[in-house]
Design a protein around this motif. Sequence first.
Motif, PDB file in Angstrom:
ATOM      1  N   GLY A  37       0.819  -1.202   0.000  1.00 51.80           N
ATOM      2  CA  GLY A  37       0.000   0.000   0.000  1.00 51.80           C
ATOM      3  C   GLY A  37       0.854   1.253   0.000  1.00 51.80           C
ATOM      4  O   GLY A  37       0.592   2.201  -0.759  1.00 51.80           O
ATOM      5  N   ALA A  38       1.885   1.263   0.835  1.00 51.16           N
ATOM      6  CA  ALA A  38       2.758   2.447   0.928  1.00 51.16           C
ATOM      7  C   ALA A  38       3.463   2.716  -0.398  1.00 51.16           C
ATOM      8  O   ALA A  38       3.542   3.868  -0.854  1.00 51.16           O
ATOM      9  N   LEU A  39       3.969   1.660  -1.038  1.00 50.42           N
ATOM     10  CA  LEU A  39       4.708   1.858  -2.291  1.00 50.42           C
ATOM     11  C   LEU A  39       3.769   2.284  -3.422  1.00 50.42           C
ATOM     12  O   LEU A  39       4.113   3.176  -4.207  1.00 50.42           O
ATOM     13  N   HIS A  40       2.596   1.661  -3.508  1.00 48.47           N
ATOM     14  CA  HIS A  40       1.663   2.047  -4.577  1.00 48.47           C
ATOM     15  C   HIS A  40       1.157   3.468  -4.379  1.00 48.47           C
ATOM     16  O   HIS A  40       1.037   4.227  -5.347  1.00 48.47           O
ATOM     17  N   ARG A  41       0.882   3.853  -3.127  1.00 43.80           N
ATOM     18  CA  ARG A  41       0.427   5.234  -2.867  1.00 43.80           C
ATOM     19  C   ARG A  41       1.473   6.235  -3.323  1.00 43.80           C
ATOM     20  O   ARG A  41       1.166   7.227  -3.964  1.00 43.80           O
ATOM     21  N   ALA A  42       2.734   5.954  -2.972  1.00 44.73           N
ATOM     22  CA  ALA A  42       3.799   6.909  -3.305  1.00 44.73           C
ATOM     23  C   ALA A  42       4.147   6.880  -4.789  1.00 44.73           C
ATOM     24  O   ALA A  42       4.522   7.915  -5.356  1.00 44.73           O
ATOM     25  N   ALA A  43       4.033   5.726  -5.415  1.00 46.09           N
ATOM     26  CA  ALA A  43       4.409   5.608  -6.830  1.00 46.09           C
ATOM     27  C   ALA A  43       3.356   6.178  -7.757  1.00 46.09           C
ATOM     28  O   ALA A  43       3.668   6.650  -8.847  1.00 46.09           O
ATOM     29  N   GLY A  44       2.080   6.103  -7.326  1.00 44.27           N
ATOM     30  CA  GLY A  44       0.991   6.578  -8.180  1.00 44.27           C
ATOM     31  C   GLY A  44       0.389   5.453  -9.016  1.00 44.27           C
ATOM     32  O   GLY A  44       0.914   4.342  -9.052  1.00 44.27           O
ATOM     33  N   PRO A  45      -0.711   5.757  -9.708  1.00 40.33           N
ATOM     34  CA  PRO A  45      -1.487   4.710 -10.394  1.00 40.33           C
ATOM     35  C   PRO A  45      -0.756   4.032 -11.541  1.00 40.33           C
ATOM     36  O   PRO A  45      -1.118   2.924 -11.938  1.00 40.33           O
ATOM     37  N   GLU A  46       0.272   4.656 -12.070  1.00 36.02           N
ATOM     38  CA  GLU A  46       1.014   4.004 -13.165  1.00 36.02           C
ATOM     39  C   GLU A  46       1.685   2.718 -12.694  1.00 36.02           C
ATOM     40  O   GLU A  46       1.894   1.798 -13.487  1.00 36.02           O
ATOM     41  N   LEU A  47       2.022   2.647 -11.415  1.00 36.28           N
ATOM     42  CA  LEU A  47       2.642   1.403 -10.916  1.00 36.28           C
ATOM     43  C   LEU A  47       1.646   0.257 -11.004  1.00 36.28           C
ATOM     44  O   LEU A  47       1.994  -0.848 -11.425  1.00 36.28           O
ATOM     45  N   ASP A  48       0.415   0.520 -10.628  1.00 36.11           N
ATOM     46  CA  ASP A  48      -0.626  -0.510 -10.710  1.00 36.11           C
ATOM     47  C   ASP A  48      -0.787  -0.975 -12.159  1.00 36.11           C
ATOM     48  O   ASP A  48      -0.870  -2.172 -12.443  1.00 36.11           O
ATOM     49  N   ARG A  49      -0.782  -0.029 -13.088  1.00 34.19           N
ATOM     50  CA  ARG A  49      -0.930  -0.401 -14.508  1.00 34.19           C
ATOM     51  C   ARG A  49       0.244  -1.256 -14.972  1.00 34.19           C
ATOM     52  O   ARG A  49       0.062  -2.256 -15.665  1.00 34.19           O
ATOM     53  N   ALA A  50       1.454  -0.887 -14.567  1.00 35.89           N
ATOM     54  CA  ALA A  50       2.631  -1.665 -14.967  1.00 35.89           C
ATOM     55  C   ALA A  50       2.585  -3.075 -14.381  1.00 35.89           C
ATOM     56  O   ALA A  50       2.985  -4.050 -15.026  1.00 35.89           O
ATOM     57  N   CYS A  51       2.065  -3.174 -13.140  1.00 35.85           N
ATOM     58  CA  CYS A  51       2.019  -4.475 -12.463  1.00 35.85           C
ATOM     59  C   CYS A  51       1.045  -5.431 -13.134  1.00 35.85           C
ATOM     60  O   CYS A  51       1.273  -6.644 -13.157  1.00 35.85           O
ATOM     61  N   ARG A  52      -0.036  -4.901 -13.695  1.00 34.51           N
ATOM     62  CA  ARG A  52      -1.061  -5.784 -14.280  1.00 34.51           C
ATOM     63  C   ARG A  52      -0.496  -6.653 -15.382  1.00 34.51           C
ATOM     64  O   ARG A  52      -0.961  -7.768 -15.604  1.00 34.51           O
ATOM     65  N   THR A  53       0.491  -6.150 -16.102  1.00 33.75           N
ATOM     66  CA  THR A  53       1.047  -6.929 -17.217  1.00 33.75           C
ATOM     67  C   THR A  53       1.934  -8.066 -16.721  1.00 33.75           C
ATOM     68  O   THR A  53       2.267  -8.957 -17.490  1.00 33.75           O
ATOM     69  N   LEU A  54       2.339  -8.038 -15.442  1.00 33.47           N
ATOM     70  CA  LEU A  54       3.285  -9.036 -14.910  1.00 33.47           C
ATOM     71  C   LEU A  54       2.613 -10.062 -14.004  1.00 33.47           C
ATOM     72  O   LEU A  54       3.203 -11.090 -13.678  1.00 33.47           O
ATOM     73  N   ALA A  55       1.392  -9.772 -13.534  1.00 31.46           N
ATOM     74  CA  ALA A  55       0.702 -10.643 -12.577  1.00 31.46           C
ATOM     75  C   ALA A  55      -0.003 -11.786 -13.323  1.00 31.46           C
ATOM     76  O   ALA A  55      -0.344 -11.622 -14.500  1.00 31.46           O
ATOM     77  N   PRO A  56      -0.230 -12.924 -12.631  1.00 28.94           N
ATOM     78  CA  PRO A  56       0.140 -13.197 -11.241  1.00 28.94           C
ATOM     79  C   PRO A  56       1.575 -13.703 -11.136  1.00 28.94           C
ATOM     80  O   PRO A  56       2.168 -14.155 -12.111  1.00 28.94           O
ATOM     81  N   ILE A  57       2.116 -13.616  -9.908  1.00 28.35           N
ATOM     82  CA  ILE A  57       3.432 -14.214  -9.643  1.00 28.35           C
ATOM     83  C   ILE A  57       3.278 -15.301  -8.578  1.00 28.35           C
ATOM     84  O   ILE A  57       2.269 -15.372  -7.876  1.00 28.35           O
ATOM     85  N   GLN A  58       4.305 -16.132  -8.479  1.00 27.35           N
ATOM     86  CA  GLN A  58       4.301 -17.280  -7.562  1.00 27.35           C
ATOM     87  C   GLN A  58       5.116 -16.967  -6.303  1.00 27.35           C
ATOM     88  O   GLN A  58       6.040 -16.140  -6.346  1.00 27.35           O
ATOM     89  N   PRO A  59       4.843 -17.649  -5.181  1.00 23.07           N
ATOM     90  CA  PRO A  59       5.683 -17.456  -3.990  1.00 23.07           C
ATOM     91  C   PRO A  59       7.170 -17.695  -4.318  1.00 23.07           C
ATOM     92  O   PRO A  59       7.506 -18.664  -5.000  1.00 23.07           O
ATOM     93  N   GLY A  60       8.003 -16.771  -3.863  1.00 24.32           N
ATOM     94  CA  GLY A  60       9.441 -16.868  -4.110  1.00 24.32           C
ATOM     95  C   GLY A  60       9.903 -16.106  -5.329  1.00 24.32           C
ATOM     96  O   GLY A  60      11.105 -15.887  -5.522  1.00 24.32           O
ATOM     97  N   GLU A  61       8.962 -15.686  -6.181  1.00 24.10           N
ATOM     98  CA  GLU A  61       9.312 -15.017  -7.437  1.00 24.10           C
ATOM     99  C   GLU A  61       9.582 -13.526  -7.216  1.00 24.10           C
ATOM    100  O   GLU A  61       9.053 -12.917  -6.276  1.00 24.10           O
ATOM    101  N   ALA A  62      10.376 -12.944  -8.104  1.00 25.90           N
ATOM    102  CA  ALA A  62      10.644 -11.499  -8.088  1.00 25.90           C
ATOM    103  C   ALA A  62      10.490 -10.957  -9.500  1.00 25.90           C
ATOM    104  O   ALA A  62      11.025 -11.552 -10.445  1.00 25.90           O
ATOM    105  N   VAL A  63       9.761  -9.851  -9.647  1.00 28.50           N
ATOM    106  CA  VAL A  63       9.624  -9.182 -10.945  1.00 28.50           C
ATOM    107  C   VAL A  63       9.912  -7.697 -10.747  1.00 28.50           C
ATOM    108  O   VAL A  63       9.797  -7.173  -9.635  1.00 28.50           O
ATOM    109  N   ILE A  64      10.258  -7.023 -11.838  1.00 30.07           N
ATOM    110  CA  ILE A  64      10.715  -5.632 -11.720  1.00 30.07           C
ATOM    111  C   ILE A  64       9.869  -4.703 -12.576  1.00 30.07           C
ATOM    112  O   ILE A  64       9.432  -5.078 -13.667  1.00 30.07           O
ATOM    113  N   THR A  65       9.614  -3.514 -12.034  1.00 29.26           N
ATOM    114  CA  THR A  65       8.939  -2.451 -12.794  1.00 29.26           C
ATOM    115  C   THR A  65       9.721  -1.159 -12.594  1.00 29.26           C
ATOM    116  O   THR A  65      10.625  -1.076 -11.753  1.00 29.26           O
ATOM    117  N   GLU A  66       9.294  -0.143 -13.340  1.00 29.91           N
ATOM    118  CA  GLU A  66       9.751   1.207 -13.024  1.00 29.91           C
ATOM    119  C   GLU A  66       9.201   1.616 -11.657  1.00 29.91           C
ATOM    120  O   GLU A  66       8.294   0.976 -11.122  1.00 29.91           O
TER     121      GLU A  66
END
Length: 171
Positions: A37-66
């Motif tokens: 919540g803290a990171l999405h609030r500070a990053a703004g709605p574009e982070l949510d949009r960027a995340c949608r293209t990468l989800a879902p992820i599995q336990p243990g996984e790491a993915v990267i966005t701007e």
Amino acid sequence: MTAKVECLQGDIANQPDIDAVVNAANALLRPGGGVAGALHRAAGPELDRACRTLAPIQPGEAVITEAFNLPNRHVIHCLGPVHGRDTPEAKLLADCYRNALELAERQGLASIAFPALSAGAFGYPLAEAARVALTTVQETLPRCPGIERVRFVLFDAGSAKLFQDTLDSLD
Ligand code: AR6
């Protein structure tokens, strides 16, 4: 060069001198509470949009966005294990730290800040989470020569002291 590992009390969303901050994500990479919540609030709605293209992820996984409006270059999103549900939980938690560090190294980043993954809503006992986090980082850093600084950012003073004491006990 040996990377500096440090444990600080603070807010993961306010680490301006760090290249990548790590999100304690949910599987769908949605905003949620706590760190996410803290990171999405500070990053703004574009982070949510960027995340949608990468989800879902599995336990243990790491993915990267701007990082958008955050003061960092990137956010690395990790899905930690839910305590008592995802097994083997120590391995899955270690996978998060290892995969995040290796992803940062591949991206040419020099610094990364982690929260205490899984130790909030996901219920992982904090002392055990600290031991897994710090031992995994120490084991992984020799394979990540570009990483100069690893920061653990804990929300309260007691948690920061526990991480620091755990780090000291490994040296
Ligand atoms: N900065 C640093 N640490 C924080 C912050 C902050 N701003 N906020 C909380 N913490 P959690 P999890 C601490 O719950 O256990 C979310 O709703 C917190 O005190 O963020 O991996 C997601 O959407 C705790 O010690 O992550 C997921 O559904 C630690 O960070 C789920 O929670 C992790 O707490 C992920 O649960």
